[in-house]
Scaffold this motif. Sequence first.
Motif, PDB file in Angstrom:
ATOM      1  N   VAL A 103      39.571  30.992  39.484  1.00 50.07           N
ATOM      2  CA  VAL A 103      39.843  31.919  38.388  1.00 50.07           C
ATOM      3  C   VAL A 103      39.511  33.321  38.879  1.00 50.07           C
ATOM      4  O   VAL A 103      38.433  33.556  39.426  1.00 50.07           O
ATOM      5  CB  VAL A 103      38.992  31.566  37.140  1.00 50.07           C
ATOM      6  CG1 VAL A 103      39.238  32.559  36.025  1.00 50.07           C
ATOM      7  CG2 VAL A 103      39.281  30.158  36.691  1.00 50.07           C
ATOM      8  N   VAL A 131      38.328  37.146  39.112  1.00 51.53           N
ATOM      9  CA  VAL A 131      37.255  37.923  38.493  1.00 51.53           C
ATOM     10  C   VAL A 131      37.868  38.985  37.597  1.00 51.53           C
ATOM     11  O   VAL A 131      38.811  39.675  37.989  1.00 51.53           O
ATOM     12  CB  VAL A 131      36.382  38.594  39.589  1.00 51.53           C
ATOM     13  CG1 VAL A 131      35.377  39.551  38.969  1.00 51.53           C
ATOM     14  CG2 VAL A 131      35.684  37.536  40.410  1.00 51.53           C
ATOM     15  N   LYS A 132      37.372  39.095  36.376  1.00 46.15           N
ATOM     16  CA  LYS A 132      37.899  40.093  35.436  1.00 46.15           C
ATOM     17  C   LYS A 132      36.924  41.250  35.214  1.00 46.15           C
ATOM     18  O   LYS A 132      37.331  42.341  34.843  1.00 46.15           O
ATOM     19  CB  LYS A 132      38.223  39.437  34.094  1.00 46.15           C
ATOM     20  CG  LYS A 132      39.376  38.460  34.189  1.00 46.15           C
ATOM     21  CD  LYS A 132      39.722  37.894  32.839  1.00 46.15           C
ATOM     22  CE  LYS A 132      40.848  36.893  32.965  1.00 46.15           C
ATOM     23  NZ  LYS A 132      41.168  36.259  31.700  1.00 46.15           N
ATOM     24  N   THR A 147      34.226  36.026  35.377  1.00 48.87           N
ATOM     25  CA  THR A 147      35.650  35.729  35.196  1.00 48.87           C
ATOM     26  C   THR A 147      36.115  35.926  33.762  1.00 48.87           C
ATOM     27  O   THR A 147      37.306  35.894  33.489  1.00 48.87           O
ATOM     28  CB  THR A 147      35.949  34.269  35.590  1.00 48.87           C
ATOM     29  OG1 THR A 147      35.221  33.399  34.731  1.00 48.87           O
ATOM     30  CG2 THR A 147      35.617  34.002  37.041  1.00 48.87           C
TER      31      THR A 147
END
Length: 107
Positions: free
Chosen positions: A66, A68-69, A81
Amino acid sequence: MKNNLADLSEAELASMIENAQKALKEKKETKRKEVMAQIKELAASIGVNVDITEGTKVSGRKGSKVPVKFQNPNNLSQKWTGRGMKPKWLQTLIEQGHRLEDFEVKS
């Protein structure tokens, strides 16, 4: 000969358990071989060749990474994430008046 387990020593009980486990394992292996032979026999009776692969387990899910946000600009090793609970570093910064959007990773 009456077999009273309470009269046996610990070593005798341990030996009996070990022998019983070995016997159970052998019976299961024999049964497994019999079932596999029956499957192959039944398949052959309808003109089908069956190849049984042993020892492989198929996982229902394949994990995907996923992206990284969110990332801490003061410590680039702190990433999130956006899934699950907010990490403590992010909670602390939000409590100090920062906004979640301030930590979004720009793609």
